[in-house]
Design a protein around this motif. Structure first.
Motif, short mmCIF file in Angstrom:
data_model
loop_
_atom_site.label_atom_id
_atom_site.label_comp_id
_atom_site.label_asym_id
_atom_site.label_seq_id
_atom_site.Cartn_x
_atom_site.Cartn_y
_atom_site.Cartn_z
N ILE A 20 1.01 -1.15 0.00
CA ILE A 20 -0.20 -0.02 0.07
C ILE A 20 0.85 1.15 0.00
O ILE A 20 1.75 1.41 0.81
CB ILE A 20 -0.84 -0.01 1.17
CG1 ILE A 20 -1.84 -1.09 1.23
CG2 ILE A 20 -1.47 1.37 1.37
CD1 ILE A 20 -2.61 -1.37 2.51
N VAL A 21 0.63 2.23 -0.90
CA VAL A 21 1.61 3.26 -1.08
C VAL A 21 0.68 4.72 -0.68
O VAL A 21 -0.69 4.49 -1.42
CB VAL A 21 2.18 3.60 -2.44
CG1 VAL A 21 3.32 4.59 -2.26
CG2 VAL A 21 2.92 2.23 -2.54
N ILE A 22 0.68 5.51 -0.03
CA ILE A 22 -0.09 6.96 0.36
C ILE A 22 0.72 7.84 -0.14
O ILE A 22 2.04 8.24 0.23
CB ILE A 22 -0.28 6.63 1.79
CG1 ILE A 22 -0.76 5.31 2.44
CG2 ILE A 22 -1.16 7.82 2.34
CD1 ILE A 22 -0.43 5.07 3.85
N GLY A 23 -0.16 8.88 -0.56
CA GLY A 23 0.61 10.15 -1.12
C GLY A 23 -0.57 11.21 -0.79
O GLY A 23 -1.71 10.97 -0.44
N GLY A 24 -0.12 12.65 -1.21
CA GLY A 24 -0.93 13.44 -0.88
C GLY A 24 -0.68 14.32 0.48
O GLY A 24 -0.04 13.73 1.13
N GLY A 25 -1.16 15.62 0.66
CA GLY A 25 -1.05 16.23 1.78
C GLY A 25 -1.30 15.68 3.03
O GLY A 25 -0.72 15.60 4.04
N ILE A 26 -2.74 14.94 3.10
CA ILE A 26 -3.14 14.36 4.11
C ILE A 26 -2.55 12.94 4.39
O ILE A 26 -2.06 12.88 5.51
CB ILE A 26 -4.84 14.12 3.93
CG1 ILE A 26 -5.52 15.40 3.80
CG2 ILE A 26 -5.28 13.19 4.96
CD1 ILE A 26 -7.16 15.34 3.11
N GLY A 27 -2.34 12.43 3.33
CA GLY A 27 -1.43 11.17 3.44
C GLY A 27 -0.17 11.49 4.04
O GLY A 27 0.30 10.45 4.84
N GLU A 28 0.47 12.57 3.64
CA GLU A 28 1.98 12.67 4.22
C GLU A 28 1.96 13.19 5.58
O GLU A 28 2.99 13.10 6.31
CB GLU A 28 2.44 13.85 3.43
CG GLU A 28 2.72 13.32 1.78
CD GLU A 28 3.46 14.50 1.05
OE1 GLU A 28 3.94 15.64 1.63
OE2 GLU A 28 3.28 14.51 -0.36
N HIS A 29 0.90 14.17 6.05
CA HIS A 29 1.27 14.87 7.37
C HIS A 29 0.36 14.30 8.43
O HIS A 29 0.24 15.12 9.57
CB HIS A 29 0.80 16.22 6.84
CG HIS A 29 1.77 17.03 5.97
ND1 HIS A 29 2.87 17.42 6.47
CD2 HIS A 29 1.56 17.06 4.86
CE1 HIS A 29 3.78 17.81 5.49
NE2 HIS A 29 2.77 17.93 4.41
N LEU A 30 -0.62 13.50 8.30
CA LEU A 30 -1.47 13.15 9.39
C LEU A 30 -1.37 11.54 9.72
O LEU A 30 -2.13 10.81 9.37
CB LEU A 30 -2.93 13.45 9.02
CG LEU A 30 -3.24 14.88 9.03
CD1 LEU A 30 -4.68 14.96 8.58
CD2 LEU A 30 -3.01 15.53 10.00
N PRO A 31 -0.36 11.34 10.63
CA PRO A 31 -0.36 9.99 10.95
C PRO A 31 -1.53 9.12 11.86
O PRO A 31 -1.67 7.97 11.51
CB PRO A 31 0.89 10.12 12.05
CG PRO A 31 1.55 11.12 11.68
CD PRO A 31 0.44 12.18 11.18
N GLU A 32 -2.18 10.06 12.50
CA GLU A 32 -3.45 9.53 13.07
C GLU A 32 -4.37 9.17 12.04
O GLU A 32 -5.26 8.26 12.17
CB GLU A 32 -4.14 10.49 14.03
CG GLU A 32 -5.37 10.40 14.77
CD GLU A 32 -5.10 8.81 15.41
OE1 GLU A 32 -6.23 8.50 16.08
OE2 GLU A 32 -4.06 8.57 15.92
#
Length: 362
Positions: A286-298
């Motif tokens: 699974i790969v995650i990108g984007g502003g929310i994906g990068e910055h919100l661990p919770e």
């Protein structure tokens, strides 16, 4: 030397690419001011590059219809297709047309402009995934979007593990989408004929019963334009929370609607992951990108909680430390690698422009 112009739902990202070197800037843009504001942002950026004239200007275009599955030089025919499909991408295509016109005014018609289509990566999805269960004579199919991001995330997964055949990529920004990729080919993606379908987004509804639209029109008396505005600009996190589109803020709030908005957002992502594991016949990454994906661990934690039965095991320390940077956030023993990737869409766009210029005949 390529100028890349990437308009999103809430920002304008510009890049200057000269071989391996380059520079970039991101300017907030809420859609107000139109071509005047866009032209000013571009003019200021070019001034910072010493007022150099680019070899070409490369634009990210959400889509210009099913006929355009590869990057191409922009001519009157392409402009007409972008315009004709503007009702299907009202948050992006009209702005893209203004940007094309602004660049033409700044640099003249002699500087070529290139379109890189966000629907290209999913252009060749199998028909059983791409078609809707409506009469074929209507000519409507799922196009998919965020293709540049999903392409880059798939590349990142394969770079980390060349044996990763089954990949789910999640682009989580103001707009959000999921893509199931097998052996480099998109086999399904959450956005459809328009960018409205799929995951819950900042202001877009995502999946919705089409009967709701009929009800809004027939029983509530909403016009087509009012429904379009509702679904694109006043739904999603905005609609559920009562006006807030920031997941960072919503995580800190204690009222029921804010909590519900976060729960709905994460649940829909988790549901799509499960569906795409079935579509792929298993899962490697699974790969995650984007502003929310990068910055919100919770948010990431909540999305993947309870997926150990699929082989997804998160590492809380890795996840918490990955804030604005890329890296693996799954546990060492996880059968599925979960990775956050910082995407460079502008570099990809510049490479596409260079590829077009390298072709024998233009």
């Amino acid at each position: 030397m390529f100028l890349t112009v990437n308009i999103g739902s809430s920002s304008l990202r510009l890049g200057w690419h000269d071989g391996e070197a380059g520079s970039a800037t991101t300017a907030p843009f809420d859609g107000k001011g139109g071509a005047t504001v866009l032209s000013r942002h571009i003019g200021q950026f070019i001034e910072a590059q010493g007022n150099a004239t680019p070899t070409a200007v490369c634009h990210r275009i959400v889509h210009a219809g099913a006929a355009y599955g590869e990057s191409c030089f922009i001519d009157d025919k392409v402009v007409a297709a972008i315009k004709a499909n503007s009702p299907l991408a009202p948050l992006h295509n009209p702005l893209a047309l203004e940007l094309i016109e602004a660049c033409r005014a700044l640099f003249g018609a002699a500087v070529p402009q290139v379109a890189v289509f966000d629907s290209a990566f999913s252009h060749n999805m199998p028909d059983y995934a791409a078609l809707y269960a409506i009469p074929a004579r209507l000519g409507i199919r799922r196009l998919g979007f965020h293709g540049i991001a999903h392409h880059l995330m798939w590349q990142a997964a394969v770079k980390r593990n060349p044996q990763a055949r089954r990949v789910i990529s999640l682009q989580l920004g103001s707009g959000a989408s999921a893509c199931a990729v097998r052996d480099g080919r998109a086999v399904d993606t959450s956005m459809g004929f328009t960018p409205l379908e799929g995951l819950m987004m900042n202001s877009r509804c995502g999946d919705i019963d089409p009967g709701v639209l009929l009800y809004l029109q027939q029983e509530k008396g909403l016009s087509v334009s009012e429904i379009e505005d509702l679904l694109n600009r006043r739904s999603g996190l905005h609609g559920v929370s009562g006006g807030n589109t920031s997941l960072k803020d919503l995580l800190l709030l204690d009222d029921d609607q804010s909590k519900l908005a976060v729960d709905m957002y994460c649940y829909r992502i988790r549901k799509y992951v499960g569906a795409y594991v079935a579509a792929l016949g298993g899962l490697d990454a699974i790969v995650i990108g984007g502003g929310i994906g990068e910055h919100l661990p919770e948010i990431r934690r909540r999305c993947f909680d309870g997926l150990a039965f699929l082989g997804v095991e998160m590492d809380d320390c890795r996840n918490a430390s990955c804030d604005g940077s890329g890296g693996v956030i799954s546990a060492p023993q996880s059968n599925v690698t979960v990775e956050v990737v910082v995407l460079d869409e502008n570099r990809f766009m510049a490479d596409e422009a260079a590829r077009l210029f390298a072709q024998p005949a233009r």
